[in-house]
Design a protein around this motif. Structure first.
Motif, short mmCIF file in Angstrom:
data_model
loop_
_atom_site.label_atom_id
_atom_site.label_comp_id
_atom_site.label_asym_id
_atom_site.label_seq_id
_atom_site.Cartn_x
_atom_site.Cartn_y
_atom_site.Cartn_z
N SER A 113 -5.05 9.44 -6.78
CA SER A 113 -4.43 8.63 -5.74
C SER A 113 -5.56 8.27 -4.78
N ARG A 114 -5.36 8.45 -3.49
CA ARG A 114 -6.46 8.17 -2.57
C ARG A 114 -6.50 9.24 -1.48
N ARG A 115 -7.52 9.20 -0.66
CA ARG A 115 -7.68 10.15 0.44
C ARG A 115 -7.59 11.59 -0.07
N ASP A 151 -14.33 3.68 6.39
CA ASP A 151 -13.34 4.32 5.55
C ASP A 151 -12.07 3.46 5.51
N ASN A 152 -10.93 4.03 5.28
CA ASN A 152 -9.66 3.31 5.40
C ASN A 152 -8.59 4.27 5.86
N GLU A 153 -8.03 3.96 7.01
CA GLU A 153 -6.90 4.74 7.54
C GLU A 153 -7.17 6.25 7.49
N PHE A 154 -8.10 6.70 8.31
CA PHE A 154 -8.35 8.14 8.43
C PHE A 154 -7.01 8.87 8.64
N MET A 316 -5.85 -5.17 11.29
CA MET A 316 -6.57 -5.29 10.03
C MET A 316 -5.62 -5.60 8.90
N GLU A 317 -4.39 -5.06 8.99
CA GLU A 317 -3.39 -5.33 7.95
C GLU A 317 -2.08 -5.70 8.65
N GLN A 318 -1.72 -6.96 8.55
CA GLN A 318 -0.44 -7.41 9.12
C GLN A 318 0.48 -7.72 7.95
N GLY A 324 6.44 -1.38 -0.57
CA GLY A 324 6.93 -0.63 -1.72
C GLY A 324 5.82 -0.10 -2.59
N TRP A 325 5.82 1.20 -2.80
CA TRP A 325 5.04 1.80 -3.88
C TRP A 325 6.02 1.97 -5.05
N ASN A 326 5.50 2.29 -6.24
CA ASN A 326 6.44 2.53 -7.33
C ASN A 326 7.21 3.82 -7.11
N THR A 366 -0.23 1.87 -8.06
CA THR A 366 0.87 2.39 -7.25
C THR A 366 1.50 1.33 -6.35
N GLU A 367 0.70 0.31 -6.00
CA GLU A 367 1.20 -0.65 -5.00
C GLU A 367 1.67 -1.97 -5.60
N ILE A 368 2.23 -1.93 -6.82
CA ILE A 368 2.67 -3.20 -7.42
C ILE A 368 3.81 -3.84 -6.62
N TYR A 369 4.50 -3.05 -5.80
CA TYR A 369 5.58 -3.64 -4.99
C TYR A 369 5.18 -3.84 -3.54
N TRP A 370 3.91 -3.50 -3.20
CA TRP A 370 3.48 -3.73 -1.82
C TRP A 370 2.95 -5.15 -1.77
N HIS A 371 3.83 -6.07 -1.42
CA HIS A 371 3.50 -7.48 -1.63
C HIS A 371 2.57 -8.02 -0.58
C1 GLA Z 1 -2.13 0.92 4.15
C2 GLA Z 1 -3.46 0.77 3.47
C3 GLA Z 1 -3.51 -0.27 2.44
C4 GLA Z 1 -2.24 -0.32 1.65
C5 GLA Z 1 -1.04 -0.40 2.52
C6 GLA Z 1 0.25 -0.35 1.74
O1 GLA Z 1 -1.94 0.27 5.30
O2 GLA Z 1 -4.53 0.62 4.35
O3 GLA Z 1 -4.59 0.01 1.59
O4 GLA Z 1 -2.17 0.84 0.89
O5 GLA Z 1 -1.03 0.71 3.37
O6 GLA Z 1 0.55 0.93 1.27
#
Ligand code: GLA
Length: 689
Positions: A113-115, A151-154, A316-318, A324-326, A366-371
């Motif tokens: 996965s991540r982190r 990094d991403n989202e500590f 950074m992410e709007q 949705g994750w699976n 995992t993020e096929i539904y995170w559109h």
């Molecule tokens: C977070 C992450 C992204 C992505 C989205 C959706 O905000 O930074 O990489 O994973 O969530 O889960």
């Protein structure tokens, strides 16, 4: 951010998150062209792409990102480049399994996965310094690069760490803090239940204990330690990048998560903080609360938290598509208008850069539904059309850039109490009610507010910008903070405190002073007795000059002390009916209120009315409770944002002439704001009533 090409007070910009490694290279030129045509001029890349840069240990390949960045430059696209440390590659975790995080029972958090890493593994630190230095040296001067994300989202998804390296580092952290084991034993009250330590090697990060109740003072220090670990990890990366990046290029990170002192991280490592805003979480199938009056509007609370770190910030992410994750977080797609509404919500609170997540929806993982904006095929769609319209609107808001959110009311915060709430359910029960209650009441009465962190010394002038400050349940009160509050009130401020104030010291141990401890003198209050509201008693009610207010969860039974103390309200229920529940104390030029309960929305709204701070812009605009009012200010000119979160038209009355910035026309009187609609008005200094 002097010299920056983004967030420089000159314009509001849009961008998008892009994963060149997810798509065939032949798609890149077309994707960038379409982004630019939609008004998206910056892409964020590389946050999970370690293997693109170092596919095997010590083997660096730059061809991939060289090609992408050169293409971006040729197209006139700006780039935010990320350090890839959120996802260590498989070769790394396999060869150095000690870099993996572990759960509290000692099981490794494996690759897949991540982190999955821990912040304290010396070998991970070294490998991270290495990859960051390689990337910064290669791309620090690339003309397309305008900034760096660390990094991403500590601490996203998991904010606790139990590896062996964490225990080693925790011991060092504690030695630094306490010097001797004797001091540590005293600070943690280890004489209780015979926990006394006789050697540093006996001290661990919290482990599984009987009834899952580790020593609370150890736990509090452990949360401080996690924050310290993240902050030093971030600083190592930031220090390297600064040696290589161009002047004006910024360093940021994204998101707000648990167990991080962002005030410290910002001061040590960041030019600004960015946030990842997903208001559609409110509509996830699990957890949807039809009774919540705020729903997606709750994200304004998070945005206010971001603003407490960075007065002007970025997103950074709007959100631009369904969540949705699976495995979880199933949610509907944003309805027409909501992408615009949520973008403007961010801007209203101080964001001058908005980057959508993500361009195309990923077809695997995992993020096929995170559109993202586009679906799997990349075909033109409604969401892309809406984003394109947003970029036209944002162009019309150019003059808003660099203005500051304006608030006369503040809610005081500090990490000692935030983390104590995680340790102590008694504290958490009152705090969660009041944090929600104050937010809802302030929103519904259209009172712009700030969160104000008491981490560093603030002068009475700095605090004095706020007419009223709420500090709902400062269980831990330190002499430094008590002094700041005393000075603020003595200089003419109004402070409101709630039950359970001042009964703990910085270690979370209870004080033996008469309560509310360090707040006793300022509030003119003594608390001879206290109790949870008995669950069989029904509501705990207070009569405040004929107005009935609820004082739920926990009640301090009060008694006034001194000439300045006045009883404003008494309990009317239970065995303590007739006992004072609300005291107002005149202290210097100001006033301190002590309320014996927590502040649910209805109670908080009585406070706003009685203190005369409800509807502060009521002589300019009146609007229904379902709409938010946010105000930004620059050189005396105000920008008023009206945000309608409801699925129905809202009627709004403008009581003075304003300029509709999106329509570019003067406007006054009754207007309609369509469902999910947004209006942005400017109010000239000379016209302010
Ligand atoms: C977070 C992450 C992204 C992505 C989205 C959706 O905000 O930074 O990489 O994973 O969530 O889960």
């Amino acid at each position: 951010m002097e010299g920056s090409r983004l967030i420089n007070g000159e314009k509001i910009d849009l961008g998008v998150c892009y994963y060149p490694e997810h798509w065939d290279r032949s798609l890149w030129p077309e994707d960038l062209d379409r982004m630019l045509a939609a008004g998206l001029r910056t892409v964020r890349v590389a946050e999970f792409a370690w293997s693109q840069l170092e596919p095997r240990e010590g083997e660096y390949t730059y061809e991939f990102f060289d090609s992408f960045l050169d293409l971006a430059q040729a197209k006139g696209m700006q780039v935010i480049f990320c350090t890839p440390t959120a996802t260590p590659p498989a070769w790394l975790t396999e060869k150095y399994p000690e870099v993996l995080n572990r759960d509290m029972e000692g099981h490794p958090i494996c690759h897949g996965s991540r982190r999955h890493y821990n912040y304290n593994s010396p070998v991970y630190r070294k490998l991270c310094r290495n990859i960051v230095e390689r990337s910064a040296a290669r791309y620090g001067r690339h003309p397309a690069v305008v900034g760096w994300q660390l990094d991403n989202e500590f601490n996203c998804e998991n904010d606790t760490f139990y590896s062996e390296s964490d225990t080693e580092a925790f011991r060092l952290f504690l030695r630094e803090r306490y010097g001797t084991l004797e001091n540590l034993n005293r600070a943690w009250g280890t004489v209780f239940w015979n926990q006394t330590y006789t050697d540093w090697g006996e001290v661990y990060v919290p482990r599984k204990t009987n009834t899952n109740s580790p020593n609370p003072h150890q736990q509090l220090d452990y949360y401080r330690f996690i924050s310290h670990s993240v902050c030093t990890f971030a600083k190592e990366q930031a220090d390297i990048i600064r040696r290589y990046c161009k002047p004006g290029d910024f360093i940021t990170t994204n998101g707000m998560f648990g167990n991080i002192d962002y005030q410290r991280m910002k001061a040590e490592s960041l030019d600004l903080l960015m946030y990842d805003s997903y208001p559609n979480f409110a509509y996830c199938l699990d957890g949807y609360d039809p009774g919540d009056p705020m729903k997606d509007r709750n994200w304004s609370r998070n945005l206010a938290e971001v603003r407490a770190v960075s007065p002007v910030f970025g997103i950074m992410e709007q959100q631009s598509g369904a969540n949705g994750w699976n495995t979880r977080m199933e949610a509907p797609t944003p309805r027409p208008g909501q992408i615009t509404l949520w973008t403007m919500q961010s801007i209203a609170h101080g964001a001058d850069y908005i980057s959508y997540f993500r361009w195309r929806t990923c077809t695997f993982g995992t993020e096929i539904y995170w559109h993202g904006i586009l679906d799997y095929s990349g075909r033109e769609n409604r969401r892309l059309r809406e984003v394109t319209q947003v970029s036209d609107k944002v162009a019309k808001l150019r003059e808003v850039a660099g203005s500051r959110y304006e608030a006369k009311v503040g809610i005081l915060r500090d990490y000692d109490n935030i983390w104590d709430c995680r340790v102590d359910r008694w504290h958490e029960r009152v705090e969660s009610v009041s944090q929600n209650g104050l937010f809802v009441a302030l929103q519904q009465a259209h009172v712009p507010f700030d969160y104000v962190y008491l981490e560093n010394p603030l002068t009475p002038e700095e605090l004095g910008r706020y007419e009223v400050l709420f500090y709902p349940h400062a269980s831990i009160l330190t002499t430094e903070r008590a002094k700041m509050l005393n000075d603020y009130v003595a200089a003419g401020g109004t402070l409101v405190m709630g039950c359970r104030t001042g009964y703990k010291d910085q270690n979370g141990k209870c004080v033996t002073d008469y309560l509310p401890g360090l707040a006793a003198q300022m509030t003119g209050t003594d608390i001879p007795e206290y109790s949870f509201v008995p669950p069989d008693q029904g509501q705990s009610m207070v009569d405040w000059d004929g107005v009935q207010v609820e004082a739920p969860v926990f009640n301090d039974l009060l008694s006034p002390v001194g000439d300045g103390a006045e009883v404003l309200g008494v309990y009317t229920s239970g065995y303590y009916a007739g006992t004072p529940a609300l005291i107002r104390n005149t202290f210097g030029k100001g006033r301190a209120y002590y309320f014996g309960g927590a502040f649910p929305p209805a109670t908080a709204s009585v406070f706003l009315r009685k203190l005369g701070i409800a509807e502060p812009w009521g002589n300019v605009v009146t609007l229904p409770a379902g709409c938010e009012l946010a105000v930004r200010e620059k050189n005396g000119k105000r920008y008023l944002f009206v945000l309608n979160y409801l699925p129905e038209t809202a009627e709004v009355t403008l009581r003075t002439e304003l300029t509709d910035l999106l329509e570019r026309s003067p406007v006054s009187g009754r207007i309609e704001v369509e469902k999910y609609g947004v209006r942005v008005f400017s109010l000239e200094k000379s016209r302010q009533p």
